[in-house]
Structures are given as structure tokens and as C-alpha cells.
Design a protein around this motif. Sequence first.
Motif: not given
Length: 192
Positions: A70-92
Motif C-alpha cells: 500500500e505505502n511502499g515504492n513500487k519497482i518493476r522487476v524484469d526477470f531477464s535482468q535478474c541473476e539466479i543462484k541455486e543451492n541443491n543438496y541431499t538430506e537424510e
Amino acid sequence: MLRRILACILFGLGLLIVTFFRKYSGQVIPYPFLFYLAGLAMFMIAALLLRNVPTRIQLTLQKQIADLKENGNKIRVDFSQCEIKENNYTEEQDKFETPNELFSFGYGQEIQVLDAFTKPSHNVEQIQINQSIIFFNYQNNQTGQEEIFVSRVINKDRVTLMFHLEQQKSTTLFVDKINRKKYYFDLAFLNN
């Protein structure tokens, strides 16, 4: 709040009825077994009601998100300009673990202990955990500084997340006007 109060009342009544009719042997009430079952039903309904009630932390978080929208600044985020980082692991993880100790039975735990001595891998299974986050670099026009916004942890692998982001193309980032460290990525489309 009303739901929580109702659940507590049902829990209390169910507990009293079950405790009273567990070893009832009087002659005044003709079918004590039905009352015992009704008490158990009240107890179970209360447990279900309490399970689905949002916690105070969740309610506070929902209010903060609504305030940012309601009160914050709204910024349009273009996903083509974003970086994705991942962390994959296995767990018992325990195969036979119950999410709530209230609904677990003692003999099941004893069987797991005996199995652990004879076949240690019988009680556990390997689970793949996939986690990704989105980094968005934003050039603030007011201060001239570059800001980095990081999304919440998303339980998807990088390829799946990229597929969803490519379909969506963009989203909105809501940033507090006073404290720029308080922000919210609108990623509700990932829940579908």
C-alpha cells in the motif's frame, strides 16, 4: 482469534469427556461409549482447527506485506535482468517420522529402533533439496547508488525457476520508503 478460542474450548471439553468416560461404569448414562467417541471427535476437530490457524508471526508478516504494497515504492522487476543462484543438496530424512508427536504411537518408534540396529539405511531415505534465490540489481535514481535486492528462498531448482520466470516476464518489488532494507518480492505466481 475466534477460531483459536473455539479450538481451545473443544479441546478442553473433549479432554474432559474422554477422561470421564474412559472408565465410566455407572448406570445413569446408558451408552457411555458414544460420549467417549464424541469427546474424541471434539479433540480431533480442535487439533485440526489449531493446525490451520495462522501464527502471530504469520499475521505480522502479512500485515507488513500489505503495508509495503500500500505505502511502499513500487519497482518493476524484469526477470531477464535478474541473476539466479541455486543451492541443491541431499538430506537424510526419517521414512516413518510423524509430523506431530501427539499422533505417533510408541510401538512404531520401537520398531524403528530395532530396524536401526539391523538395517541402518532402512529407516532413512535420501531427499533432494532444491533451493534458489533471485538477485536483482537496481540503480536508484534518487541516490545514484546501485542496490541489490534478494528474494526469499524458493524451493525450486534453477531450471524450473527460470521456466516460471520466463513465463511471467516481470513482477513488482515493494520497497519501504524510509528503510530500503525492508522490501517484498511479489512472487505469488510461483505458488500456483
